[in-house]
Write a protein that holds these residues in place. Structure first.
Motif, PDB file in Angstrom:
ATOM      1  N   GLU A 260       0.829  -1.201   0.000  1.00 53.87           N
ATOM      2  CA  GLU A 260       0.000   0.000   0.000  1.00 53.87           C
ATOM      3  C   GLU A 260       0.870   1.260   0.000  1.00 53.87           C
ATOM      4  OE1 GLU A 260      -3.599   0.607   0.106  1.00 53.87           O
ATOM      5  OE2 GLU A 260      -3.254  -1.285  -0.931  1.00 53.87           O
ATOM      6  N   PHE A 261       1.965   1.222   0.731  1.00 61.57           N
ATOM      7  CA  PHE A 261       2.889   2.346   0.762  1.00 61.57           C
ATOM      8  C   PHE A 261       3.429   2.628  -0.641  1.00 61.57           C
ATOM      9  CE2 PHE A 261       7.435   3.568   1.078  1.00 61.57           C
ATOM     10  CZ  PHE A 261       7.286   4.835   1.619  1.00 61.57           C
ATOM     11  N   LYS A 262       3.773   1.580  -1.357  1.00 59.39           N
ATOM     12  CA  LYS A 262       4.257   1.748  -2.732  1.00 59.39           C
ATOM     13  C   LYS A 262       3.189   2.395  -3.610  1.00 59.39           C
ATOM     14  CE  LYS A 262       5.292  -0.913  -6.896  1.00 59.39           C
ATOM     15  NZ  LYS A 262       5.269  -2.257  -7.516  1.00 59.39           N
ATOM     16  N   LYS A 263       1.977   1.884  -3.519  1.00 61.06           N
ATOM     17  CA  LYS A 263       0.901   2.346  -4.398  1.00 61.06           C
ATOM     18  C   LYS A 263       0.458   3.767  -4.087  1.00 61.06           C
ATOM     19  CE  LYS A 263      -3.800   1.107  -5.844  1.00 61.06           C
ATOM     20  NZ  LYS A 263      -4.905   0.128  -5.662  1.00 61.06           N
ATOM     21  N   LYS A 264       0.304   4.065  -2.803  1.00 62.06           N
ATOM     22  CA  LYS A 264      -0.295   5.340  -2.417  1.00 62.06           C
ATOM     23  C   LYS A 264       0.706   6.462  -2.173  1.00 62.06           C
ATOM     24  CE  LYS A 264      -4.475   3.304  -0.407  1.00 62.06           C
ATOM     25  NZ  LYS A 264      -5.310   3.194   0.813  1.00 62.06           N
ATOM     26  N   GLN A 265       1.949   6.113  -1.813  1.00 56.97           N
ATOM     27  CA  GLN A 265       2.896   7.163  -1.461  1.00 56.97           C
ATOM     28  C   GLN A 265       4.088   7.264  -2.401  1.00 56.97           C
ATOM     29  OE1 GLN A 265       3.638   7.877   2.747  1.00 56.97           O
ATOM     30  NE2 GLN A 265       2.186   6.258   3.288  1.00 56.97           N
ATOM     31  N   LEU A 266       4.569   6.142  -2.944  1.00 56.23           N
ATOM     32  CA  LEU A 266       5.734   6.204  -3.825  1.00 56.23           C
ATOM     33  C   LEU A 266       5.355   6.477  -5.281  1.00 56.23           C
ATOM     34  CD1 LEU A 266       7.947   3.262  -2.489  1.00 56.23           C
ATOM     35  CD2 LEU A 266       8.236   5.716  -2.087  1.00 56.23           C
ATOM     36  N   GLN A 267       4.392   5.743  -5.788  1.00 58.35           N
ATOM     37  CA  GLN A 267       4.058   5.883  -7.211  1.00 58.35           C
ATOM     38  C   GLN A 267       3.574   7.280  -7.596  1.00 58.35           C
ATOM     39  OE1 GLN A 267       1.412   2.512  -7.856  1.00 58.35           O
ATOM     40  NE2 GLN A 267       3.129   1.223  -8.507  1.00 58.35           N
ATOM     41  N   PRO A 268       2.867   8.005  -6.729  1.00 57.56           N
ATOM     42  CA  PRO A 268       2.467   9.367  -7.103  1.00 57.56           C
ATOM     43  C   PRO A 268       3.624  10.351  -7.255  1.00 57.56           C
ATOM     44  CG  PRO A 268       1.017   8.517  -5.391  1.00 57.56           C
ATOM     45  CD  PRO A 268       2.179   7.580  -5.485  1.00 57.56           C
ATOM     46  N   VAL A 269       4.795  10.063  -6.648  1.00 54.97           N
ATOM     47  CA  VAL A 269       5.875  11.052  -6.680  1.00 54.97           C
ATOM     48  C   VAL A 269       7.087  10.613  -7.498  1.00 54.97           C
ATOM     49  CG1 VAL A 269       5.189  12.084  -4.489  1.00 54.97           C
ATOM     50  CG2 VAL A 269       6.847  10.223  -4.491  1.00 54.97           C
ATOM     51  N   PHE A 270       7.069   9.394  -8.056  1.00 55.95           N
ATOM     52  CA  PHE A 270       8.155   8.922  -8.919  1.00 55.95           C
ATOM     53  C   PHE A 270       7.597   8.407 -10.239  1.00 55.95           C
ATOM     54  CE2 PHE A 270      10.095   8.604  -4.711  1.00 55.95           C
ATOM     55  CZ  PHE A 270      11.352   9.142  -4.950  1.00 55.95           C
ATOM     56  N   GLU A 271       8.382   8.585 -11.306  1.00 53.53           N
ATOM     57  CA  GLU A 271       7.958   8.115 -12.616  1.00 53.53           C
ATOM     58  C   GLU A 271       7.870   6.593 -12.671  1.00 53.53           C
ATOM     59  OE1 GLU A 271       6.913   9.954 -14.965  1.00 53.53           O
ATOM     60  OE2 GLU A 271       7.624  11.950 -14.399  1.00 53.53           O
ATOM     61  N   LYS A 272       8.824   5.929 -12.049  1.00 52.12           N
ATOM     62  CA  LYS A 272       8.844   4.465 -12.028  1.00 52.12           C
ATOM     63  C   LYS A 272       9.173   3.994 -10.614  1.00 52.12           C
ATOM     64  CE  LYS A 272      10.391   3.668 -16.829  1.00 52.12           C
ATOM     65  NZ  LYS A 272       9.216   2.895 -17.271  1.00 52.12           N
ATOM     66  N   VAL A 273       8.434   2.980 -10.145  1.00 55.63           N
ATOM     67  CA  VAL A 273       8.715   2.345  -8.860  1.00 55.63           C
ATOM     68  C   VAL A 273       8.717   0.840  -9.081  1.00 55.63           C
ATOM     69  CG1 VAL A 273       8.017   2.028  -6.459  1.00 55.63           C
ATOM     70  CG2 VAL A 273       7.611   4.230  -7.584  1.00 55.63           C
ATOM     71  N   TYR A 289      13.638  -4.333  -1.871  1.00 52.60           N
ATOM     72  CA  TYR A 289      13.970  -2.915  -2.053  1.00 52.60           C
ATOM     73  C   TYR A 289      13.009  -2.272  -3.047  1.00 52.60           C
ATOM     74  CZ  TYR A 289      18.322  -3.916   0.366  1.00 52.60           C
ATOM     75  OH  TYR A 289      19.242  -4.297   1.316  1.00 52.60           O
ATOM     76  N   PHE A 290      12.547  -1.083  -2.702  1.00 53.29           N
ATOM     77  CA  PHE A 290      11.836  -0.243  -3.668  1.00 53.29           C
ATOM     78  C   PHE A 290      12.893   0.528  -4.454  1.00 53.29           C
ATOM     79  CE2 PHE A 290       8.404  -0.181  -0.302  1.00 53.29           C
ATOM     80  CZ  PHE A 290       7.497  -0.950  -1.029  1.00 53.29           C
ATOM     81  N   VAL A 291      12.877   0.400  -5.781  1.00 58.48           N
ATOM     82  CA  VAL A 291      13.742   1.182  -6.652  1.00 58.48           C
ATOM     83  C   VAL A 291      12.869   2.276  -7.258  1.00 58.48           C
ATOM     84  CG1 VAL A 291      15.303   1.159  -8.623  1.00 58.48           C
ATOM     85  CG2 VAL A 291      15.123  -0.862  -7.154  1.00 58.48           C
TER      86      VAL A 291
END
Length: 298
Positions: A260-273, A289-291
């Motif tokens: 959920e952290f990846k979907k809601k917080q990382l993906q909105p602020v990075f082009e690729k996760v 690891y999240f890249v």
């Protein structure tokens, strides 16, 4: 001579299993078997091989002449047992003081080169690594430590601007004097909370570190594309993972909360996760690891 107790017997058995695992681990053998300068091992920490592998796949993580922040720079791989590991007929001490570590910064230093800078932060002391690596000791969750880290980032950015190593992302708005808004190329977060053995609590602690690292990265990472991508133009070809500025690498423990952290917080602020579990990670570990590539800005 005192008789061994049940506790000491358990500790001895545990230490024996740990030592046997170290002997059989190809990455421990590679670390201990390669001699670097001044008789030191090739890498101080087994964890170094994880970054070597991921940086090879994602070159924008450690750009030439880049400014890289290494959070959690002293991994705790080698602090459990004092023994010897024989590699190629030579004995190597398995236990190295945790103050000797700093494995990811040791990998990043030659990658960014003499015009680049690495800032390494950890709760534990780290011995000097290289001339282009600044070492800080403190708790990243502390506001005062983050303020000190911000100051070092600004100073490093100002020095690199002065030396002509880099140009500001936006000359009209970004100061070249090392003010608080100075941008960095990459933030590496290999931070790990002390494990309690209670899975829910440990997952929450991991999530807190991920969220704090992301919060710190906001407004501090570079944005846009590499010079090569800008020269080619977006219309001429599809962008690749090598084209993006502003990257993060964040350790986490696999769990739906982190998805959920990846979907809601990382993906909105990075082009690729993307999610990576490098082959150098222990198979029994749930770490991954999240890249994060291409910071979009605020």
């Amino acid at each position: 001579m005192p008789r061994p107790t049940l506790i000491t017997l358990k500790q001895s058995t545990s230490s024996g299993r740990w030592l046997q695992r170290q002997v059989n681990d190809p990455f421990v053998r590679a670390r201990a078997g390669g001699e670097g300068k001044d008789g030191d091992t090739l890498y101080r920490s087994r964890a170094s091989f994880k970054l070597v592998s991921m940086a090879k796949k994602y070159p924008s993580l450690l750009p030439k002449a880049g400014l890289v922040i290494d959070l959690g720079a002293a991994p705790g791989e080698s602090d459990a047992f004092r023994g010897q590991l024989r590699v190629c007929g030579r004995a190597h001490h398995v236990l190295r003081s945790r103050s000797n570590l700093g494995g990811w910064s040791q990998v990043a230093s030659p990658k960014v080169g003499s015009k680049g800078r690495v800032v390494a932060l950890d709760l534990l002391p780290i011995l000097p690594i290289a001339r282009n690596v600044t070492v800080l000791q403190g708790d990243f969750l502390s506001p005062s430590v983050q303020a000190e880290l911000e100051h070092v980032i600004a100073t490093s950015a100002a020095l690199r601007h002065k030396q002509g190593a880099i140009l500001p992302d936006n000359p009209e708005t970004e100061p070249s004097s090392g003010a608080a808004g100075s941008r960095v190329d990459t933030i590496l977060s290999d931070m790990m909370a002390n494990m309690s053995g209670i899975r829910v609590r440990d997952i929450e602690a991991s999530l807190e570190l991920c969220q704090t690292a992301l919060s710190f990265a906001r407004g501090r990472l570079k944005t846009g594309l590499t010079k090569r991508a800008e020269a080619d133009g977006e219309e001429k070809r599809a962008l690749s993972i090598k084209d993006y500025k502003g990257c993060m690498l964040i350790k986490f423990f696999q769990h739906p909360l982190l998805s959920e952290f990846k979907k809601k917080q990382l993906q909105p602020v990075f082009e690729k996760v993307l999610v990576e579990k490098p082959k150098e990670s222990r198979s029994e570990s749930s770490e991954a690891y999240f890249v994060c590539l291409g910071y979009k800005g605020e």
